[in-house]
Design a protein around this motif. Structure first.
Motif, PDB file in Angstrom:
ATOM      1  N   GLU A 101       0.839  -1.206   0.000  1.00  0.00           N
ATOM      2  CA  GLU A 101       0.000   0.000   0.000  1.00  0.00           C
ATOM      3  C   GLU A 101       0.872   1.254   0.000  1.00  0.00           C
ATOM      4  N   GLU A 102       2.035   1.167   0.638  1.00  0.00           N
ATOM      5  CA  GLU A 102       2.973   2.293   0.647  1.00  0.00           C
ATOM      6  C   GLU A 102       3.482   2.586  -0.771  1.00  0.00           C
ATOM      7  N   ASN A 103       3.786   1.527  -1.520  1.00  0.00           N
ATOM      8  CA  ASN A 103       4.216   1.692  -2.917  1.00  0.00           C
ATOM      9  C   ASN A 103       3.128   2.357  -3.751  1.00  0.00           C
ATOM     10  N   ILE A 104       1.892   1.931  -3.536  1.00  0.00           N
ATOM     11  CA  ILE A 104       0.761   2.475  -4.302  1.00  0.00           C
ATOM     12  C   ILE A 104       0.605   3.964  -4.026  1.00  0.00           C
ATOM     13  N   GLN A 105       0.741   4.361  -2.778  1.00  0.00           N
ATOM     14  CA  GLN A 105       0.606   5.778  -2.428  1.00  0.00           C
ATOM     15  C   GLN A 105       1.733   6.604  -3.058  1.00  0.00           C
ATOM     16  N   TYR A 182      -2.584  -5.960  -5.061  1.00  0.00           N
ATOM     17  CA  TYR A 182      -2.427  -5.569  -6.460  1.00  0.00           C
ATOM     18  C   TYR A 182      -1.627  -6.584  -7.269  1.00  0.00           C
ATOM     19  N   SER A 183      -2.110  -6.853  -8.484  1.00  0.00           N
ATOM     20  CA  SER A 183      -1.335  -7.604  -9.472  1.00  0.00           C
ATOM     21  C   SER A 183      -0.948  -6.632 -10.583  1.00  0.00           C
ATOM     22  N   CYS A 184       0.141  -6.934 -11.272  1.00  0.00           N
ATOM     23  CA  CYS A 184       0.701  -6.006 -12.261  1.00  0.00           C
ATOM     24  C   CYS A 184       0.548  -6.587 -13.665  1.00  0.00           C
ATOM     25  N   TRP A 185      -0.021  -5.802 -14.578  1.00  0.00           N
ATOM     26  CA  TRP A 185      -0.332  -6.288 -15.917  1.00  0.00           C
ATOM     27  C   TRP A 185       0.102  -5.298 -16.988  1.00  0.00           C
TER      28      TRP A 185
END
Length: 207
Positions: A101-105, A182-185
């Motif tokens: 969640e820190e990465n997303i922010q 989260y998954s990355c696509w």
């Protein structure tokens, strides 16, 4: 019993009635019976997919530490919702990235991204075909195309200011027990190993 004679007037009337009947039938088929499909998704096949555009709650654009909320019912929002949900169904390449969640922010604060938030979690069929032997642990539709489950939001990376090679990637947020993972696509160009980023310019034209 004498046969009825067909006059020019009665012939014209019969033709008009026939054409009206055909017209009504075509309208009924188009609006009530014809299945909702998109062409050119699953590698050229025609596949029935979920009406995800209608399930969009809001769209948020993040840039330079600021955010702009776009109403999906507005002209701009409707165009973005249509394009972004279409691109979700075209996903075919899973990248090896993991985000807290820190990465997303940090991504929302430092990069240029657009976030699509759904009213409730959805199952979305994408264009990644799964080998039969792998389908026992990967959800697929009846044709073998992968289903991303419980999708609550998606983050489209338009510009990677942190230079981590994430431009053109799409982060899919899955809701599990009230938490988002989260998954990355990405979209891989047909017949190439390159990532398709043309949708970025398509988004820029709408904004």
């Amino acid at each position: 019993m004498k046969n009825k004679k067909w006059t020019p007037k009665s012939i014209v009337l019969a033709i008009v009635c026939f054409l009206v009947g055909v017209g009504i039938g075509l309208i009924g088929y188009h609006y009530f019976l014809k299945p909702q499909v998109y062409e050119g998704l699953t590698q050229g096949n025609i596949t029935k997919i979920e009406p995800t555009k209608e399930m969009v709650e809001k769209i948020v654009l993040y840039e330079n530490g600021k955010q702009e909320v776009i109403d999906p019912k507005s002209e701009e929002g409707d165009g973005l919702a249509s394009l972004l949900t279409l691109k979700l169904h075209e996903l075919n390449l899973q990248a090896k990235c993991v985000f807290s969640e820190e990465n997303i922010q940090k991504i929302k604060q430092k990069d240029r991204v657009v976030e699509l938030i759904f009213k409730k979690p959805l199952n979305i069929t994408i264009s990644q075909w799964v080998e039969p032997e792998d389908r026992y642990h990967i959800p697929t539709d009846e044709k073998g195309y992968r289903i991303l489950e419980n999708v609550k939001n998606t983050i489209f990376i338009l510009k990677d200011n942190q230079e981590r090679g994430l431009e053109g990637h799409i982060l899919v947020g899955h809701e599990v027990k009230g938490k988002i993972g989260y998954s990355c696509w990405a979209l891989q160009q047909e017949g190439s190993k390159e990532i398709d980023k043309t949708w970025i310019s398509e988004i820029n034209k709408i904004e």
